[in-house]
Design an enzyme around this catalytic site. Sequence first.
Site: not given
Ligand code: 3HC
Length: 698
Positions: A105, A61, A125, A102
């Site tokens: 998911e 997400a 998450e 997501g």
């Molecule tokens: N949403 C929005 N932006 C995101 C994102 C996300 N889920 N994941 C990463 N980004 C953005 C970062 O903020 C960053 O933005 P910026 O360049 O403007 O600063 C850019 O993507 C690159 O991120 P990283 O520097 O972390 O890139 P990496 O290649 O090192 O890692 C990744 C990529 C493994 C996907 C890492 O970014 C990560 O762990 N992201 C979080 C993943 C996460 O927590 N997902 C769950 C989201 S909550 C969800 O899905 C709810 C659902 O269950 C309803």
Amino acid sequence: MTATYEVRGTVAVITLSNPPVNGLGYATRKAAAEAIQRAEEDGEVKAIIITGAGKAFSGGADIKEFGTPKALAEPNLHSLISVAENCSKPIVAAIHTVCMGGGLELALGCHYRVAAPGAKIALPEVKLGLLPGAGGTQRLPRALGVEPALNMIVSGEPVNSELLAMVPGQILFNRIIEGDLIDGAMVFAKEMADVRPLPKVRDLKARVANGEAFFQFARNMVGGMSKNFPAPLRCLEAVAASVNMKFDDGIKAEREGFVALMMTPESKALRHAFFAERAASKIGDVPDDTPVRKIAKVAVIGAGTMGGGITMNFLNAGIPVTMLETKQEALDRGVATIRKNYEAQVKKGKLKEEKYNERMSLLATTLSYDAIGDADLVIEAVFEELGVKESVFKQLDKVMKPGAILASNTSTLDVNKIASFTDRPQDVVGMHFFSPANVMKLLEVVRGEKTAKDVLATVMQLAKKIRKTAVVSGVCDGFIGNRMIEQYSRQAGFLLDEGCSPQQVDKAAERFGFAMGPFRMGDLAGNDIGWAIRKRRYVEKPNLNYSKSADLLCEMGRYGQKTQAGWYDYQAGKRDAIPSKAVEQMLEMHRAAQGITPRQITDEEIVHRLVFALVNEAAHLLEEGIAQRASDVDMVYLTGYGFPLWRGGPMCYADTFGLYNVVQTMKRFARNPHDDANFWQPAPLLARLVEQGKSFTE
Ligand code: 3HC
Ligand code: NAI
């Protein structure tokens, strides 16, 4: 387009295209749902592949949408997943690189999943203080098995796709595809094109032997490990629902948990920390595409406490290091410490013997500057004396190849001055590691007046490679972290003067969540370090007052753990801090000499004096441009000073408390005759933010 649509023969390929990680924001969800419907209506299409462009299938997400109307706008994630699951044609998720939250998911809502080996699969998450809110807690246990799913959901850690494919009985991955993923997915999709009924994960049962006992055991484990974080236990309860409830009821329970967690201050703090970490790597006037210098070889000057730890970071990342010292004994000692550290890791099973040997083979030592001239980066970690630094940097200027980066690990000295010892100040930068340097995440990158932009860009990129959180600081005494900690320590001293015991202050700070209170920390680091700094301050800033108790302590020879006596007593070879009668008496005499009648001080006052001292000093740092942004200050404190993660850092905490309330509290402190009224005048930035009804971090 945030999702592209292409038909190859009888297979439609839908590609999520929302860089950088195909976050499932509103536009992407809408485009993906429309593409599925288009494929559904296309008579030529027999099967559908969903994949992701660039460096991810999907990172989940879009976290930036959280709390905005877009997060809920239809199609929300549930609706998109439902469109996929109810499609009358088979949908295959073709997963590569990263599939998280997501994104996973959505894949679980598809009928089949194929993956490239090495893809990182996670429901992370929980690391944002949440639980998977789009069916992940209900579908993953059904597809993978309850126990492995629970581990993934509660830890949030990524697991490689090929390992998951080996879990007995799993249907998370129908096939691992070596070679071209889309070609392989096409073959698979064609094989499945006519198979009916279409399999849905939701139709499976999530089963675990001895369910009640299993979850009770898990509850005890998770509860014990996740003190202060509500999300892991809620994750567990949601997974329990996948076993104990029908699918739709489980989804409802999951939804309730997700909504409740989203409102918690812990989740807010963790989400703040996620973005703060990424923001810290950016420098306002240094564009992302600034070319970087190649760092293939490193030299470290000084093989003492810091030099050894710094060296290990590079060896761990596979970068060869040459350590330079003035004497062979010092080199031998440094190498022996590195060996000892690695051997301890081998003993604990955290490092394989062959990795250890590999790392040690990257290490060279020398007594001669001639041996390091071809290094791309040299980091100086010699005694903290300007004269010694001067002679080292003059030597480096002579021997290092053009374009080499010359870094100093100084913790207090002026980086501009150090740069001026060379004819190449543009190549000089501060790299301030924290002790133990092989463990602590924080790296303050100190930007000198003349430091070149590509030097900064190189060091920031390198920091990632050696797994540090780099934060840029301008040049000032103490940089960001230590300049703030000085005000915190002054408050800790005043609290003793007014009636607290060291243990009372430490307990209050530790209950608030600090890894260690100020006095236990002083004993660990050595109280003589602060003493030396204060002696300098008494000359430089004669009007700045300090509690004299810390000086009296040092005059008693109580330097801390290393002398088995500091603010606490210590037994030989042990680290347990035992309240000290001698310190109690010293404090009583000191108060009497000052004419102070001790008073009862609440934990709340203790914590707020410590934390708001950090906040007010940080506001000055921001105003002066030493720190780029408030979230950088939070990263410094979260990764270098043991500030509780679930509070998001001092600035995030101040925002949560309300800046108006912070200032009102500071005004009360300013009226205390034993404190420093001048210091408690709100920094201009803080006063302005209150005036404008704004906060530091939003
Ligand atoms: N949403 C929005 N932006 C995101 C994102 C996300 N889920 N994941 C990463 N980004 C953005 C970062 O903020 C960053 O933005 P910026 O360049 O403007 O600063 C850019 O993507 C690159 O991120 P990283 O520097 O972390 O890139 P990496 O290649 O090192 O890692 C990744 C990529 C493994 C996907 C890492 O970014 C990560 O762990 N992201 C979080 C993943 C996460 O927590 N997902 C769950 C989201 S909550 C969800 O899905 C709810 C659902 O269950 C309803
Ligand atoms: P240390 O005393 O443990 O090590 C210094 C080493 O430098 C010694 O091994 C010494 O032999 C060597 N050395 C001295 N002069 C030299 C020269 N001219 N050429 C080559 N080697 C020389 O000191 P420590 O703690 O490692 O500190 C080093 C630097 O790191 C200092 O600038 C200090 O301020 C900084 N620092 C220290 C931290 C700490 O917690 N110890 C934290 C962050 C920075």
